[in-house]
Design an enzyme around this catalytic site. Structure first.
Site, PDB file in Angstrom:
ATOM      1  N   HIS A  60      13.378   2.377  -7.635  1.00  9.33           N
ATOM      2  CA  HIS A  60      13.441   3.204  -8.849  1.00  9.33           C
ATOM      3  C   HIS A  60      13.774   2.331 -10.060  1.00  9.33           C
ATOM      4  CE1 HIS A  60      14.727   6.462  -5.857  1.00  9.33           C
ATOM      5  NE2 HIS A  60      13.686   7.013  -6.442  1.00  9.33           N
ATOM      6  N   GLY A  63      16.412  11.237  -7.682  1.00  5.05           N
ATOM      7  CA  GLY A  63      17.768  10.704  -7.537  1.00  5.05           C
ATOM      8  C   GLY A  63      17.935   9.858  -6.291  1.00  5.05           C
TER       9      GLY A  63
HETATM   10  P1  AMP Z   1      11.417   9.747  -5.684  1.00  4.81           P
HETATM   11  O1  AMP Z   1      12.804   9.742  -6.230  1.00  4.81           O
HETATM   12  O2  AMP Z   1      11.331   9.413  -4.233  1.00  4.81           O
HETATM   13  O3  AMP Z   1      10.652  10.998  -6.055  1.00  4.81           O
HETATM   14  O4  AMP Z   1      10.659   8.556  -6.396  1.00  4.81           O
HETATM   15  C1  AMP Z   1      10.608   8.454  -7.804  1.00  4.81           C
HETATM   16  C2  AMP Z   1       9.606   7.397  -8.162  1.00  4.81           C
HETATM   17  O5  AMP Z   1      10.002   6.160  -7.596  1.00  4.81           O
HETATM   18  C3  AMP Z   1       8.200   7.713  -7.595  1.00  4.81           C
HETATM   19  O6  AMP Z   1       7.234   7.374  -8.576  1.00  4.81           O
HETATM   20  C4  AMP Z   1       8.132   6.804  -6.395  1.00  4.81           C
HETATM   21  O7  AMP Z   1       6.811   6.427  -6.055  1.00  4.81           O
HETATM   22  C5  AMP Z   1       8.926   5.608  -6.871  1.00  4.81           C
HETATM   23  N1  AMP Z   1       9.416   4.824  -5.739  1.00  4.81           N
HETATM   24  C6  AMP Z   1      10.014   5.292  -4.615  1.00  4.81           C
HETATM   25  N2  AMP Z   1      10.264   4.293  -3.754  1.00  4.81           N
HETATM   26  C7  AMP Z   1       9.805   3.161  -4.337  1.00  4.81           C
HETATM   27  C8  AMP Z   1       9.766   1.787  -3.946  1.00  4.81           C
HETATM   28  N3  AMP Z   1      10.232   1.383  -2.772  1.00  4.81           N
HETATM   29  N4  AMP Z   1       9.217   0.894  -4.795  1.00  4.81           N
HETATM   30  C9  AMP Z   1       8.710   1.293  -5.995  1.00  4.81           C
HETATM   31  N5  AMP Z   1       8.717   2.572  -6.422  1.00  4.81           N
HETATM   32  C10 AMP Z   1       9.256   3.496  -5.611  1.00  4.81           C
END
Ligand code: AMP
Length: 280
Positions: free
Chosen positions: A37, A31
């Protein structure tokens, strides 16, 4: 768009899609959604008939319960964004629904190897928590493909290994890191940075870039480059955990200058821990 909290509901919905021949792409998140995301979700929409996004802040992957308690929650905003871009389903289970045996009783998924270095070393148990939640979500949704960001490069490798260990028939797609205009990797934790910290935060990326430039000019003094970058981060007010130059399939130190290289960094600004990486 459906917002589903019950395991049976998501299982039934996904089963129905599969039996009618529709493919499913899954994007797990915690989230507080940002453009990074959303770039994963847009990719998912181009890969499958149906897109499921989970929003679940997984207590098992937080060693630091303060970090867990302070993890930003913008659920209503997230749901609005997901509806706007046309996601089919948001799955946001309660902790006791995903872990009915109780968090302390969960038999965690341990896949060894890569889980014990770098992030795994700094955050013991972190990747077991990640593998456990992703395995449970994969089992419920049974997607054809799932999308992860390279921002969490080591996590992406852990997920690929998980798929191999359990012979799961799910295509894992890695997507590039989206950055703010000053280079800071987008992250849900960035909203917790003070104004002053936000100004400093891109320094991690600048250090990665300057190592990359040196490597591209033929430098092989890896240890010196790593130490210099850590020193510069410390001077800028960070508490660095690591800045390392690694071979990009094993995340071990490179053996030859011809290896494909990735630079990875983790550092704290106040109580906010930031990670980033750059492929060379
Ligand atoms: P999180 O909500 O932080 O667990 O991230 C969910 C997904 O989004 C994971 O696969 C992360 O690697 C990806 N994600 C987070 N930050 C970025 C970003 N800046 N660019 C691309 N993907 C991201």
């Amino acid at each position: 768009m459906q917002v589903v909290t019950e395991k049976k509901q998501i299982q039934d919905m996904c089963r129905k899609w599969r039996t009618s021949g529709e493919s499913i792409c899954f994007v797990p998140t915690m989230g507080c959604l940002h453009e990074g995301h959303l770039s994963l979700i847009k990719k998912a929409q181009s890969c499958a008939n149906r897109v499921v996004v989970s929003i679940f802040v997984n207590p098992l992957q937080f060693g630091d319960m303060n970090d867990f308690a302070n993890y930003p929650n913008t659920f209503d905003d997230d749901v609005r964004k997901l509806a706007e871009i046309g996601v089919d389903c948001v799955f946001s289970p309660e902790v006791n629904s995903l872990y009915p045996e109780g968090e302390a009783e969960v038999e965690q998924v341990e896949i060894g190897g890569i889980t014990s270095i770098l992030e795994g070393k700094e955050r013991p148990g972190h990747f077991a928590g990640v593998a456990t939640v992703v395995k449970r979500l994969f089992d419920l949704i049974a997607p054809n493909s799932a999308i992860f960001g390279k921002k969490d490069f080591q996590q992406l490798m852990v997920i690929r290994k998980l798929i191999g260990v359990f012979s799961m028939n799910i295509e894992i797609i890695g997507m590039p890191t989206l950055r703010e205009s000053d280079g800071l990797a987008m992250s849900s934790r960035n909203v917790r940075l003070s104004e002053k910290q936000r100004v400093k935060a891109p320094e991690i990326y600048h250090q990665l870039e300057s190592i990359k430039a040196a490597l591209n000019e033929g430098a092989t003094n890896y240890n010196e480059l790593e130490t210099e970058a850590c020193d510069k981060l410390s001077l800028a007010g960070f508490v660095p955990d690591y800045v390392v130059i690694r071979e990009s399939t094993s995340l071990l130190p490179p053996k030859s200058p011809n290896d494909s290289i990735i630079i990875l960094a983790a550092a704290k600004l106040g109580d906010i821990r930031l990670i980033d990486n750059l492929e060379v």
